[in-house]
Design a protein around this motif. Sequence first.
Motif, mmCIF file in Angstrom:
data_model
loop_
_atom_site.group_PDB
_atom_site.id
_atom_site.type_symbol
_atom_site.label_atom_id
_atom_site.label_comp_id
_atom_site.label_asym_id
_atom_site.label_seq_id
_atom_site.Cartn_x
_atom_site.Cartn_y
_atom_site.Cartn_z
ATOM 1 N N GLU A 580 34.231 34.522 30.659
ATOM 2 C CA GLU A 580 34.787 33.770 31.781
ATOM 3 C C GLU A 580 36.248 33.398 31.520
ATOM 4 O OE1 GLU A 580 35.547 32.211 35.250
ATOM 5 O OE2 GLU A 580 33.718 33.342 34.762
ATOM 6 N N ARG A 581 36.560 32.972 30.295
ATOM 7 C CA ARG A 581 37.949 32.634 29.969
ATOM 8 C C ARG A 581 38.854 33.852 30.102
ATOM 9 N NH1 ARG A 581 39.253 31.348 24.901
ATOM 10 N NH2 ARG A 581 37.200 31.632 23.929
ATOM 11 N N CYS A 583 38.302 36.595 31.981
ATOM 12 C CA CYS A 583 38.450 36.962 33.393
ATOM 13 C C CYS A 583 39.390 35.994 34.110
ATOM 14 C CB CYS A 583 37.093 36.988 34.081
ATOM 15 S SG CYS A 583 36.035 38.364 33.564
ATOM 16 N N SER A 584 39.299 34.720 33.790
ATOM 17 C CA SER A 584 40.171 33.729 34.422
ATOM 18 C C SER A 584 41.629 33.990 34.071
ATOM 19 C CB SER A 584 39.777 32.316 33.992
ATOM 20 O OG SER A 584 38.487 31.986 34.449
ATOM 21 N N ARG A 587 42.743 37.041 35.972
ATOM 22 C CA ARG A 587 42.854 36.755 37.406
ATOM 23 C C ARG A 587 44.105 35.930 37.694
ATOM 24 N NH1 ARG A 587 38.510 34.350 37.701
ATOM 25 N NH2 ARG A 587 37.177 36.101 38.300
ATOM 26 N N GLU A 588 44.378 34.935 36.879
ATOM 27 C CA GLU A 588 45.490 34.025 37.140
ATOM 28 C C GLU A 588 46.837 34.642 36.778
ATOM 29 O OE1 GLU A 588 44.537 30.513 34.986
ATOM 30 O OE2 GLU A 588 42.670 30.158 36.114
#
Length: 650
Positions: A580-581, A583-584, A587-588
């Motif tokens: 999740e970290r 992908c975040s 994404r950001e």
Amino acid sequence: MKEPIWRPSPERVRNSNMTLFIDFVNGRRGTAFTGYDELYRWSINDLSSFWADIWEFCGVIASRPFHEVIDNPAKMPGARWFTGARLNFAENLLRYRDEQTAIIFKGEKRETVRLSYGELFTRTARLARALKGAGVGAGDRVAGFMPNLPETVIAMLASVSLGAVWTSCSPDFGIRGVLDRFRQIEPKILFTADGYCYGGREFDSLERVRGIVAAIPAIERVVVVPYLNENLRKLNIPRALRLDEFVAGEESASLDFVQLPAGHPLYVMYSSGTTGPPKCMVQGAAGVLVNHLKELILHTDLKRDDTILYITTCGWMMWNWLVSSLAVGATILLYEGNPFHPEPGALWQLAQDEGITVFGASARYIGTLEKLGERPGSDYDLSRLRAVLSTGSPLPEDGFRYVYREIKADLQLASISGGTDLNGCFALGNPIGPVYPGELQCRGLGMKVEVYNGAGEPVTGEQGELVCTAPFPSMPLHFWNDPDGSRYLKAYFEKFPGAWRHGDWCEVTGTGGMIIYGRSDATLNPGGVRIGTAEIYCLTEAFDEITDSLAVGQRWEGGERVILFVRLAGGAKLTDELRERLCSAIRESASPRHVPAKIIQIAEIPYTINMKKVELAVRNVIHGEPVKNRDALANPEVLELYRYLPELEE
């Protein structure tokens, strides 16, 4: 507007070779250039005047001057350069014959060896006479299956002094990889060592050499350099002699450099061979010489009192590039072995001990230093170091910041990019300009480099294909065994006729620099949006838990999805929280389209022998397609890790 991470001091600008060249051009042409941008525009708009001035400024030695710089600047490909000139490449590299150190050699298991320019000339002359006695002449091929030794440099210089064509592979190539290359060009002489060292281990070469000789009847003589065993006597190879036996009786230090046309073949270089049989690219003497001199003297600001290291093998074009530093009279440092042996700071200790001023490495080497927490600037005296060069793959912004934070705050960091095909760079350093994080400083002088969109239109500030839209001297003369030139045209000019398509996905920035995003044939295409793999790597590899990564596109439900493979540090686990970290962050910092559909832990990432990630081979494996020329890979066995992964079926 992005802020530079470094600017050269006024004194550094004033004393640079680039400034001297600007003054030279202004005095000769009546121009009033004051900086790089003006000089670059002139260099691509008046190719004939620019390359004539490079020839003069860099002091090319020729027995007969050219009567025309370029016969047709609009002909791409096929333009002829420096017609009428006669010269010898080796003579230009051996112009100095004094007691200054020409070569410093350091291997994992050897004490440091030094050769002066005078000694280099004498040893080259002896070997050249022995080669001539063995029947080597203009146009014959001489091959090196050699570690990065002084004897390799001497063998090249001796060969090309006679007009022979030099070609080489590093000894970590498998026998099939060597045969895929050498069997095409049929060398008359093969130079080899008995083996090489890497990571504290010794590896035998002679068994593979026996297979090479058996498979290539054209080889008339094998010359063996005892490297692992100085007392080597029993070779068990047909037509083989030790180097000292081959040159026995050749005591004369005279050397008659054969004078040849500017377009006489100098090198045969090879494509990586990961997508098919390696292309044999034949490169001309004058073209390679003037391009290397331009890049070394102007873009690298190399001078006689410099000591330059590039971490390379003899199978990578950076070896050829490094050796051309001899034409400047600088000291070249040859390192043979694992750059992290016996400890991660080994080469920085060498930089301190030998006063290295220009340190060249791959982006992966710099990234590994950062991962290991190395602080060369704190641990070693790098007071003489003034430039770090990086190539092989894009160096991310964090890599730039690491160099200036942990190596040295006041140096020129030149991320450079070009290729084996041109034996040089399309984009590289500018010693009188600023450095911006993540950017190559400038397009090379005389290289009309643009970025094309899909419609073949030049764009700035947008990603697209790297092209060169005007001839340059170091373009390959032709491919070996390509009589009608069809393979040559297909390789570079099929997509954009009249423009060299290099295969890099990149962007020309508002600062005048370039950003390379990866190979265009490996770009990702989720939802029809093309994404360079380097955009993902620069984010994933900023994670302490991730030591390496590789992104490929997988065909899925009529489209393509992004698959990210990650190699984790010891003890790290690919948890949902880490996913999740990751992908975040992607994404950001990039976009939602960059976010991988799958993140899969893998034990190892495949690389070519020249330390470039091989996305295409992995893409083939996950689609059940064959991988050609696995011997071009440093670790081909790891491809099996990617086969039949259950995660790819979900």
